[in-house]
Design a protein around this motif. Sequence first.
Motif, PDB file in Angstrom:
ATOM      1  N   ASN A  55      -0.814  -7.411   0.102  1.00  0.00           N
ATOM      2  CA  ASN A  55      -2.176  -6.892   0.230  1.00  0.00           C
ATOM      3  C   ASN A  55      -3.152  -7.643  -0.679  1.00  0.00           C
ATOM      4  O   ASN A  55      -2.761  -8.478  -1.479  1.00  0.00           O
ATOM      5  CB  ASN A  55      -2.204  -5.407  -0.098  1.00  0.00           C
ATOM      6  CG  ASN A  55      -1.660  -5.108  -1.492  1.00  0.00           C
ATOM      7  OD1 ASN A  55      -0.725  -5.757  -1.964  1.00  0.00           O
ATOM      8  ND2 ASN A  55      -2.222  -4.115  -2.155  1.00  0.00           N
ATOM      9  N   TYR A  65       1.968  -5.115   6.750  1.00  0.00           N
ATOM     10  CA  TYR A  65       2.829  -3.957   6.494  1.00  0.00           C
ATOM     11  C   TYR A  65       3.384  -3.378   7.789  1.00  0.00           C
ATOM     12  O   TYR A  65       4.558  -2.985   7.862  1.00  0.00           O
ATOM     13  CB  TYR A  65       2.049  -2.884   5.724  1.00  0.00           C
ATOM     14  CG  TYR A  65       1.728  -3.266   4.302  1.00  0.00           C
ATOM     15  CD1 TYR A  65       2.718  -3.759   3.450  1.00  0.00           C
ATOM     16  CD2 TYR A  65       0.439  -3.126   3.804  1.00  0.00           C
ATOM     17  CE1 TYR A  65       2.419  -4.107   2.145  1.00  0.00           C
ATOM     18  CE2 TYR A  65       0.137  -3.474   2.494  1.00  0.00           C
ATOM     19  CZ  TYR A  65       1.125  -3.967   1.666  1.00  0.00           C
ATOM     20  OH  TYR A  65       0.834  -4.303   0.371  1.00  0.00           O
ATOM     21  N   LYS A  78       8.692  -4.629  -3.954  1.00  0.00           N
ATOM     22  CA  LYS A  78       7.441  -4.230  -4.587  1.00  0.00           C
ATOM     23  C   LYS A  78       6.855  -5.382  -5.394  1.00  0.00           C
ATOM     24  O   LYS A  78       7.548  -6.014  -6.191  1.00  0.00           O
ATOM     25  CB  LYS A  78       7.661  -3.072  -5.553  1.00  0.00           C
ATOM     26  CG  LYS A  78       8.137  -1.764  -4.981  1.00  0.00           C
ATOM     27  CD  LYS A  78       8.178  -0.728  -6.115  1.00  0.00           C
ATOM     28  CE  LYS A  78       8.749   0.604  -5.665  1.00  0.00           C
ATOM     29  NZ  LYS A  78      10.235   0.607  -5.722  1.00  0.00           N
ATOM     30  N   GLU A  82       1.183  -4.066  -4.769  1.00  0.00           N
ATOM     31  CA  GLU A  82       1.636  -2.823  -4.131  1.00  0.00           C
ATOM     32  C   GLU A  82       1.628  -1.666  -5.134  1.00  0.00           C
ATOM     33  O   GLU A  82       1.250  -0.540  -4.796  1.00  0.00           O
ATOM     34  CB  GLU A  82       3.051  -2.987  -3.558  1.00  0.00           C
ATOM     35  CG  GLU A  82       3.108  -3.574  -2.170  1.00  0.00           C
ATOM     36  CD  GLU A  82       3.058  -5.094  -2.158  1.00  0.00           C
ATOM     37  OE1 GLU A  82       2.631  -5.672  -1.146  1.00  0.00           O
ATOM     38  OE2 GLU A  82       3.444  -5.700  -3.183  1.00  0.00           O
ATOM     39  N   ARG A  86      -0.525   1.690  -4.745  1.00  0.00           N
ATOM     40  CA  ARG A  86       0.148   2.995  -4.745  1.00  0.00           C
ATOM     41  C   ARG A  86      -0.432   3.921  -5.812  1.00  0.00           C
ATOM     42  O   ARG A  86      -0.691   5.102  -5.551  1.00  0.00           O
ATOM     43  CB  ARG A  86       1.646   2.798  -5.001  1.00  0.00           C
ATOM     44  CG  ARG A  86       2.435   4.099  -5.047  1.00  0.00           C
ATOM     45  CD  ARG A  86       3.741   3.936  -5.791  1.00  0.00           C
ATOM     46  NE  ARG A  86       3.534   3.604  -7.194  1.00  0.00           N
ATOM     47  CZ  ARG A  86       4.506   3.226  -8.016  1.00  0.00           C
ATOM     48  NH1 ARG A  86       5.751   3.120  -7.562  1.00  0.00           N
ATOM     49  NH2 ARG A  86       4.250   2.956  -9.277  1.00  0.00           N
ATOM     50  N   VAL A 143       5.625   2.202  -0.130  1.00  0.00           N
ATOM     51  CA  VAL A 143       5.807   1.378  -1.333  1.00  0.00           C
ATOM     52  C   VAL A 143       7.000   1.870  -2.141  1.00  0.00           C
ATOM     53  O   VAL A 143       7.821   1.069  -2.612  1.00  0.00           O
ATOM     54  CB  VAL A 143       4.526   1.370  -2.189  1.00  0.00           C
ATOM     55  CG1 VAL A 143       4.779   0.665  -3.522  1.00  0.00           C
ATOM     56  CG2 VAL A 143       3.381   0.678  -1.438  1.00  0.00           C
TER      57      VAL A 143
END
Length: 261
Positions: A55, A65, A78, A82, A86, A143
């Motif tokens: 991202n 995703y 991860k 991420e 999150r 995530v």
Amino acid sequence: MSYNICNISKMKGVSMASRTFVLSDLHGHYKILLEMLKKIKFTDEDELYILGDCNDRGLSSMKIYEYIADHDNIHLLKGNHELMMRDAFNEECKPSPDWRLWKSNGGEKTLDSYKPYVITEDMSEEEEMSAWKSFYKKMIDFVNSCPSYIEKKINDTQFILVHAGFNPMKQLEEQDEEDCAWMREWFYMSPGMKDKMIIFGHTPTCNLNTSSSDFNIWKDPIYNDKIGIDGGLGPFETGQLNCLCLNDMSVEVIKKHEIED
């Protein structure tokens, strides 16, 4: 562009029926991911590990995703982006240290890009808030389901795949997600783990190679136990996506300027 990092492209006993690939730090560049999969002739028999940071910065984080979720043979680890996303979603993107950290690292742009997936024009304010909360939970769970590192044995080599690196003062099983997602100099300037080859992203290879314009894969010249693969696709206009095949250590490259996002 393709090359081999270890000059073992003709290794005996390597079956190309099932291959394992690794790439990292896509940062929203969905079209470049698809182009790379074409270039490596990725099949249902192969496996791909993406070492985090899908991202921020690029335009199409959600498409990446979704693509990962739709393919059982593509696995996400991860990354620090991420984790920032999150943690901001845990706060429902309300003013907080977690939201400000993600926002300063591209989160606001990413959040705007998610809107078409969450809200429609005819939604009431209450429905919109409910839709966002549902989306936040979905992404938080996604995530959290991703590992911080993976171990793979291929051709008698024990690989460890991780986004950023490890705390040199801890054993592998002691590492936490913050260590794995945020490490830089302390990790790559220290010895790695005995009899293991660590593949990592996070730190653009232009900061590891002898030339600041060299985005090719970096292999630790001192300890010979680490390979950095982040080609700076996110932050640099001259960056590239590097894809490493663990079966024969061959590398495929797509330059950022070659694909219009």
